[in-house]
Design a protein around this motif. Structure first.
Motif, PDB file in Angstrom:
ATOM      1  N   GLY A  22       0.811  -1.206   0.000  1.00 51.41           N
ATOM      2  CA  GLY A  22       0.000   0.000   0.000  1.00 51.41           C
ATOM      3  C   GLY A  22       0.847   1.259   0.000  1.00 51.41           C
ATOM      4  N   ALA A  23       1.936   1.257   0.785  1.00 50.58           N
ATOM      5  CA  ALA A  23       2.824   2.421   0.835  1.00 50.58           C
ATOM      6  C   ALA A  23       3.492   2.656  -0.511  1.00 50.58           C
ATOM      7  CB  ALA A  23       3.871   2.221   1.924  1.00 50.58           C
ATOM      8  N   VAL A  24       3.898   1.583  -1.170  1.00 50.75           N
ATOM      9  CA  VAL A  24       4.526   1.715  -2.489  1.00 50.75           C
ATOM     10  C   VAL A  24       3.520   2.244  -3.507  1.00 50.75           C
ATOM     11  CG1 VAL A  24       5.520   0.419  -4.420  1.00 50.75           C
ATOM     12  CG2 VAL A  24       6.307  -0.020  -2.083  1.00 50.75           C
ATOM     13  N   ALA A  25       2.283   1.744  -3.446  1.00 48.03           N
ATOM     14  CA  ALA A  25       1.251   2.218  -4.374  1.00 48.03           C
ATOM     15  C   ALA A  25       0.980   3.712  -4.186  1.00 48.03           C
ATOM     16  CB  ALA A  25      -0.036   1.412  -4.184  1.00 48.03           C
ATOM     17  N   VAL A  26       0.862   4.135  -2.931  1.00 46.50           N
ATOM     18  CA  VAL A  26       0.652   5.558  -2.645  1.00 46.50           C
ATOM     19  C   VAL A  26       1.856   6.373  -3.108  1.00 46.50           C
ATOM     20  CG1 VAL A  26       0.403   7.253  -0.799  1.00 46.50           C
ATOM     21  CG2 VAL A  26      -0.937   5.143  -0.735  1.00 46.50           C
ATOM     22  N   SER A  27       3.049   5.833  -2.894  1.00 47.83           N
ATOM     23  CA  SER A  27       4.268   6.545  -3.267  1.00 47.83           C
ATOM     24  C   SER A  27       4.406   6.685  -4.779  1.00 47.83           C
ATOM     25  CB  SER A  27       5.497   5.824  -2.693  1.00 47.83           C
ATOM     26  OG  SER A  27       5.465   5.826  -1.277  1.00 47.83           O
ATOM     27  N   LEU A  28       3.944   5.684  -5.525  1.00 47.18           N
ATOM     28  CA  LEU A  28       3.992   5.777  -6.981  1.00 47.18           C
ATOM     29  C   LEU A  28       3.154   6.948  -7.472  1.00 47.18           C
ATOM     30  CD1 LEU A  28       3.765   2.005  -7.974  1.00 47.18           C
ATOM     31  CD2 LEU A  28       5.676   3.550  -8.469  1.00 47.18           C
ATOM     32  N   ARG A  29       2.002   7.158  -6.847  1.00 50.45           N
ATOM     33  CA  ARG A  29       1.158   8.295  -7.216  1.00 50.45           C
ATOM     34  C   ARG A  29       1.780   9.606  -6.749  1.00 50.45           C
ATOM     35  NH1 ARG A  29      -3.915   7.578  -9.006  1.00 50.45           N
ATOM     36  NH2 ARG A  29      -4.485   9.630  -8.202  1.00 50.45           N
ATOM     37  N   GLY A  30       2.272   9.611  -5.516  1.00 49.45           N
ATOM     38  CA  GLY A  30       2.863  10.841  -4.980  1.00 49.45           C
ATOM     39  C   GLY A  30       4.134  11.248  -5.698  1.00 49.45           C
ATOM     40  N   SER A  88      12.784   1.048  -1.381  1.00 48.36           N
ATOM     41  CA  SER A  88      12.159  -0.204  -1.817  1.00 48.36           C
ATOM     42  C   SER A  88      12.962  -0.855  -2.926  1.00 48.36           C
ATOM     43  CB  SER A  88      10.721   0.061  -2.286  1.00 48.36           C
ATOM     44  OG  SER A  88       9.928   0.586  -1.236  1.00 48.36           O
ATOM     45  N   VAL A  89      13.443  -0.063  -3.877  1.00 51.58           N
ATOM     46  CA  VAL A  89      14.280  -0.601  -4.956  1.00 51.58           C
ATOM     47  C   VAL A  89      15.564  -1.191  -4.385  1.00 51.58           C
ATOM     48  CG1 VAL A  89      15.693   0.032  -6.955  1.00 51.58           C
ATOM     49  CG2 VAL A  89      13.350   0.874  -6.772  1.00 51.58           C
ATOM     50  N   VAL A  90      16.193  -0.478  -3.465  1.00 45.00           N
ATOM     51  CA  VAL A  90      17.429  -0.965  -2.850  1.00 45.00           C
ATOM     52  C   VAL A  90      17.193  -2.292  -2.132  1.00 45.00           C
ATOM     53  CG1 VAL A  90      19.156  -0.509  -1.059  1.00 45.00           C
ATOM     54  CG2 VAL A  90      18.452   1.318  -2.614  1.00 45.00           C
ATOM     55  N   LEU A  91      16.146  -2.365  -1.336  1.00 43.64           N
ATOM     56  CA  LEU A  91      15.858  -3.595  -0.586  1.00 43.64           C
ATOM     57  C   LEU A  91      15.523  -4.753  -1.515  1.00 43.64           C
ATOM     58  CD1 LEU A  91      13.741  -2.051   2.315  1.00 43.64           C
ATOM     59  CD2 LEU A  91      16.056  -2.982   2.479  1.00 43.64           C
ATOM     60  N   LEU A  92      14.832  -4.463  -2.598  1.00 47.43           N
ATOM     61  CA  LEU A  92      14.491  -5.511  -3.563  1.00 47.43           C
ATOM     62  C   LEU A  92      15.756  -6.059  -4.220  1.00 47.43           C
ATOM     63  CD1 LEU A  92      12.156  -7.019  -4.925  1.00 47.43           C
ATOM     64  CD2 LEU A  92      12.172  -5.249  -6.696  1.00 47.43           C
ATOM     65  N   MET A  93      16.649  -5.183  -4.632  1.00 49.26           N
ATOM     66  CA  MET A  93      17.892  -5.628  -5.247  1.00 49.26           C
ATOM     67  C   MET A  93      18.747  -6.406  -4.260  1.00 49.26           C
ATOM     68  SD  MET A  93      17.347  -4.522  -8.230  1.00 49.26           S
ATOM     69  CE  MET A  93      18.909  -4.956  -8.968  1.00 49.26           C
ATOM     70  N   GLN A  94      18.817  -5.954  -3.027  1.00 45.60           N
ATOM     71  CA  GLN A  94      19.612  -6.650  -2.016  1.00 45.60           C
ATOM     72  C   GLN A  94      19.050  -8.032  -1.724  1.00 45.60           C
ATOM     73  OE1 GLN A  94      19.307  -3.662   1.036  1.00 45.60           O
ATOM     74  NE2 GLN A  94      21.340  -2.833   0.612  1.00 45.60           N
ATOM     75  N   GLY A  95      17.727  -8.122  -1.635  1.00 47.38           N
ATOM     76  CA  GLY A  95      17.113  -9.406  -1.318  1.00 47.38           C
ATOM     77  C   GLY A  95      17.233 -10.416  -2.434  1.00 47.38           C
ATOM     78  N   ILE A  96      17.034  -9.983  -3.674  1.00 46.07           N
ATOM     79  CA  ILE A  96      17.045 -10.913  -4.802  1.00 46.07           C
ATOM     80  C   ILE A  96      18.460 -11.290  -5.219  1.00 46.07           C
ATOM     81  CG2 ILE A  96      16.467 -11.155  -7.249  1.00 46.07           C
ATOM     82  CD1 ILE A  96      13.984  -9.496  -6.734  1.00 46.07           C
ATOM     83  N   LEU A  97      19.338 -10.298  -5.345  1.00 48.24           N
ATOM     84  CA  LEU A  97      20.672 -10.554  -5.879  1.00 48.24           C
ATOM     85  C   LEU A  97      21.691 -10.978  -4.827  1.00 48.24           C
ATOM     86  CD1 LEU A  97      21.081  -7.592  -8.409  1.00 48.24           C
ATOM     87  CD2 LEU A  97      20.364  -9.951  -8.873  1.00 48.24           C
ATOM     88  N   PHE A  98      21.578 -10.420  -3.612  1.00 49.44           N
ATOM     89  CA  PHE A  98      22.642 -10.591  -2.632  1.00 49.44           C
ATOM     90  C   PHE A  98      22.224 -11.364  -1.384  1.00 49.44           C
ATOM     91  CE2 PHE A  98      23.560  -6.895  -5.208  1.00 49.44           C
ATOM     92  CZ  PHE A  98      24.885  -7.113  -5.560  1.00 49.44           C
TER      93      PHE A  98
END
Length: 363
Positions: A22-30, A88-98
């Motif tokens: 929900g926070a990411v969705a709101v942030s995409l609009r903001g 969110s992008v940083v955490l996603l990259m860290q979780g998937i790649l590293f």
């Protein structure tokens, strides 16, 4: 403060995931309101820079280290909505790649490290800036205080989540004291890094700092022996989307963007080798109080870049440096793609209707 799989039970992890989504969705609009032709590239760079600096664990106390969380830095530089997306992008990259931060705990990590740090720091920052003199120095000092407070605030929220959904029976009072105590110290490092970075960007391009907009002093010209305010230049925000000034503004940001990217690559590719090897605040508290008893193996544990090293490269310096460079490069590409897409969406929604649509499409 990357929460691994197994710390938090499934129902609470799912609930945190819903909050994070929900926070990411709101942030995409903001973020559509925060990003323009100049700041969209900067947002991708901010994400890559935070990724790089998070590799630089610094010692704090009693065999514990800390690292930048980055929520305050991102919010002040590019805005709170865009800041949530950066983390969110940083955490996603860290979780998937590293394999850093559990995939089932991604919602917890985004909520704690992305949403809480960004919201708390930016709210405090705006409050301080409103009561302080409107100067560049006040922005830098306010960013220091906001970043300092955001880290123990994140530790407090994590403790609350653990109190509800923790997988081990640990006295919450002890966890709270340990988490907040060590993260106050880590917050000092966060504050120093944030203030230095914000101050450096303000010194060269204050117009690109979201939290410093409207604070730049007017250019003075000497006319007839007296100093007078120069006429303000037309900015991309005030110009029409088709204005020829936009490419000039975009080019004028290139030195900062190139310098920032090179800095991030050097930090991740070289300086990270000298980072503290001590466990970070959460890891130390988890080991001391038994929170980590049910930690699960990461789903990406076999990733070629797991634990910030390149598989099959035996030289630790080369392996870690190459992994850092790959991480920064991947983050800036993914982050820039996300922010350009958001920016493009803003342009499409703001575009005036065509002549055909103005009459309902009828002929």
């Amino acid at each position: 403060m990357h929460v691994p799989d197994g710390f938090i039970d499934v129902p609470v992890s799912v609930a945190a995931g819903v909050v994070a989504a929900g926070a990411v969705a709101v942030s995409l609009r903001g973020a559509r309101r925060e990003l323009d032709e100049r700041t969209a590239p900067l947002a991708g760079l901010v994400a890559a820079f935070i990724f790089a600096v998070q590799m630089l664990n610094f010692p704090v106390a009693a065999g514990t280290s800390g690292h930048l969380l980055g929520g305050a830095l991102a919010a002040i530089l590019v805005g709170p909505f865009t800041g949530v997306l950066c983390i969110s992008v940083v955490l996603l990259m860290q979780g998937i790649l590293f394999a850093d931060g559990g995939l089932t705990a991604l919602g917890v990590n985004i909520t704690v490290m992305g949403v809480v740090t960004t919201v708390v720091s930016y709210a405090l920052f705006r409050g301080l800036v409103k009561v302080a003199p409107r100067t560049r120095r006040s922005v830098t000092v306010s960013s220091f205080v906001a970043a300092l407070v955001s880290v123990p605030a994140a530790a407090l929220v994590f403790t609350g989540i653990y109190a509800v959904g923790g997988t081990t029976d640990v006295p919450i009072g002890k966890v709270l004291t340990a988490m907040v105590g060590v993260h106050v110290l880590i917050g000092i490092g966060e504050a120093v890094i944030t203030a230095l970075t914000v101050g450096a960007v303000i010194a060269v391009r204050p117009d690109l700092v979201h939290g410093a907009r409207g604070l730049s002093a007017p250019l003075k010209l000497r006319v007839g022996g007296e100093l007078v305010d120069a006429a303000p230049a037309t900015t991309p925000a005030a110009a029409s989307p088709s204005s020829a000034a936009l490419p000039v503004a975009a080019r004028s940001s290139r030195p900062l963007l190139v310098t920032g990217l090179v800095t991030a690559l050097v930090l991740a590719g070289f300086v990270s080798f000298y980072a503290s090897a001590n466990p970070d605040g959460l890891e130390k508290v988890a080991a001391d109080h038994g929170i980590d008893k049910k930690t699960e193996e990461h789903a990406s544990a076999d990733s070629p870049l797991a634990d910030y090293g390149v598989k099959d490269i035996s030289d630790a310096r080369l392996s870690g440096g190459l992994a850092g460079v790959i991480g920064v490069s991947a983050t800036v590409v993914v982050g820039s793609g996300v922010f350009w897409a958001v920016r493009r969406r803003r342009s499409e929604t703001a575009a005036p209707p065509s002549a055909g649509s103005a009459v309902g499409g009828s002929v």
